[in-house]
Design a protein around this motif. Structure first.
Motif, PDB file in Angstrom:
ATOM      1  N   TYR A 176      17.723  -9.085  -0.297  1.00  8.05           N
ATOM      2  CA  TYR A 176      17.982  -8.899   1.134  1.00  8.05           C
ATOM      3  C   TYR A 176      16.887  -9.501   2.008  1.00  8.05           C
ATOM      4  O   TYR A 176      16.746  -9.143   3.177  1.00  8.05           O
ATOM      5  CB  TYR A 176      18.163  -7.408   1.475  1.00  8.05           C
ATOM      6  N   ARG A 177      16.143 -10.441   1.466  1.00  6.80           N
ATOM      7  CA  ARG A 177      15.097 -11.100   2.244  1.00  6.80           C
ATOM      8  C   ARG A 177      15.660 -12.332   2.933  1.00  6.80           C
ATOM      9  O   ARG A 177      16.413 -13.101   2.363  1.00  6.80           O
ATOM     10  CB  ARG A 177      13.927 -11.498   1.336  1.00  6.80           C
ATOM     11  N   TYR A 189      13.334  -8.484   5.876  1.00  7.67           N
ATOM     12  CA  TYR A 189      14.450  -7.967   5.088  1.00  7.67           C
ATOM     13  C   TYR A 189      15.485  -7.369   6.036  1.00  7.67           C
ATOM     14  O   TYR A 189      15.131  -6.693   7.000  1.00  7.67           O
ATOM     15  CB  TYR A 189      13.967  -6.895   4.104  1.00  7.67           C
ATOM     16  N   LEU A 190      16.755  -7.613   5.751  1.00  4.35           N
ATOM     17  CA  LEU A 190      17.838  -7.162   6.624  1.00  4.35           C
ATOM     18  C   LEU A 190      18.836  -6.298   5.861  1.00  4.35           C
ATOM     19  O   LEU A 190      19.173  -6.601   4.718  1.00  4.35           O
ATOM     20  CB  LEU A 190      18.576  -8.358   7.225  1.00  4.35           C
ATOM     21  N   GLN A 191      19.315  -5.258   6.520  1.00  5.78           N
ATOM     22  CA  GLN A 191      20.410  -4.467   5.983  1.00  5.78           C
ATOM     23  C   GLN A 191      21.564  -4.495   6.976  1.00  5.78           C
ATOM     24  O   GLN A 191      21.349  -4.496   8.188  1.00  5.78           O
ATOM     25  CB  GLN A 191      19.977  -3.017   5.749  1.00  5.78           C
ATOM     26  N   ILE A 215      14.928  -3.209  -1.761  1.00  5.52           N
ATOM     27  CA  ILE A 215      14.010  -3.746  -0.759  1.00  5.52           C
ATOM     28  C   ILE A 215      12.610  -3.176  -0.953  1.00  5.52           C
ATOM     29  O   ILE A 215      11.603  -3.892  -0.859  1.00  5.52           O
ATOM     30  CB  ILE A 215      14.525  -3.450   0.661  1.00  5.52           C
ATOM     31  N   THR A 216      12.533  -1.877  -1.248  1.00  9.05           N
ATOM     32  CA  THR A 216      11.230  -1.258  -1.483  1.00  9.05           C
ATOM     33  C   THR A 216      10.528  -1.894  -2.679  1.00  9.05           C
ATOM     34  O   THR A 216       9.325  -2.189  -2.626  1.00  9.05           O
ATOM     35  CB  THR A 216      11.391   0.255  -1.724  1.00  9.05           C
ATOM     36  N   SER A 221       6.306  -5.394  -4.719  1.00  8.20           N
ATOM     37  CA  SER A 221       5.962  -6.524  -5.585  1.00  8.20           C
ATOM     38  C   SER A 221       5.251  -7.612  -4.797  1.00  8.20           C
ATOM     39  O   SER A 221       4.199  -8.114  -5.202  1.00  8.20           O
ATOM     40  CB  SER A 221       7.227  -7.084  -6.234  1.00  8.20           C
ATOM     41  N   SER A 222       5.802  -7.969  -3.652  1.00 13.89           N
ATOM     42  CA  SER A 222       5.201  -9.047  -2.863  1.00 13.89           C
ATOM     43  C   SER A 222       3.869  -8.615  -2.266  1.00 13.89           C
ATOM     44  O   SER A 222       2.939  -9.407  -2.151  1.00 13.89           O
ATOM     45  CB  SER A 222       6.151  -9.478  -1.739  1.00 13.89           C
TER      46      SER A 222
END
Length: 241
Positions: A176-177, A189-191, A215-216, A221-222
């Motif tokens: 979702y990035r 990130y979008l929802q 997303i979390t 991770s990033s």
């Protein structure tokens, strides 16, 4: 006094729910349900079709090319768009049947019709309706109009216009990035904006926990990678929904 008259515009779940609710709240209200289709249609919630909303189907959908994704959405539109829950359809049909038997038509359905004119008048709101099958126009005045005509889903919300020059495509990454140019360091990130890339389940609140988890995990991770390489103490990512 005069019974209130309401026009409900739309042929989907919202229009049907509003129509039933108005009828139950005010037994005297006269309702015109105006929609473009030939008839109110049931939503398809059969178990095999319903698998398109499973989280693991998102992997399959996201791996397809753009034309295949569009074809899948067209094929399964009757699960979600311009359709009505079958139980609610039965309630509306029983209502109209009972009114025909009793000779009291408080609910009138106007299929294959659309609004071609509207204006405010002394007694309310005057609409001009066009019956597209017969090419006949007629006028009616209402005390209230309910628009249950749906909405446009924008893959890139307008509030992201200031960074539009950095956005490479409206299709989101699997996590979702937003896909942005290499020189743009923040990660967005979008929802609720990913139907074209993640499928029809994007509209469901029931999948929200799975999306939030993915997303979390991506954020953690990033963030870990950035801090290990550059020792940056602040989280640069934002999540929009």
């Amino acid at each position: 006094g005069r019974a209130p008259r309401v026009a409900v515009i739309g042929g989907g779940q919202s229009a049907a729910e509003v129509t039933l609710d108005l009828s139950e709240r005010n037994p005297n209200v006269r309702i015109d349900l105006v929609f473009r289709g030939h008839a109110l249609k049931p939503s398809d919630s059969s178990p095999f079709v319903n698998e398109i909303f499973n989280p693991d189907y998102i992997d399959h959908f996201h791996s397809r090319d753009e034309s295949q994704r569009a074809a899948i959405i067209r094929s399964f539109r009757n699960t979600n768009y311009a359709v009505v829950d079958p139980d609610l359809l039965d309630q509306l049909y029983r209502m109209t049947y009972q009114q025909r038997v009793c000779g009291s038509r408080r609910l009138a359905l106007h299929p294959r019709s659309e609004i071609v004119g509207a204006q405010a008048v002394r007694d309310g709101i005057a609409l001009e309706l066009l019956n597209k099958d017969e090419g006949i126009r007629h006028h009616a005045t209402y005390d209230a109009i309910v628009l249950a005509t749906g909405y446009e889903r924008s893959p890139i919300p307008a509030f992201l216009d200031p960074i539009s020059r950095y956005i490479e495509t409206s299709a989101l990454e699997r996590d979702y990035r937003l896909q942005t140019s290499p020189g743009f360091r923040p990660q967005v990130y979008l929802q609720g904006c990913s139907e074209i890339s993640h499928g029809l389940s994007d509209t469901l609140l029931s999948v929200l926990p799975m999306r939030a988890h993915e997303i979390t995990a991506a954020l953690l991770s990033s963030t870990g990678t950035q801090r290990g390489a550059e020792q940056e103490p602040h989280l640069a990512e934002r999540v929009y929904s």
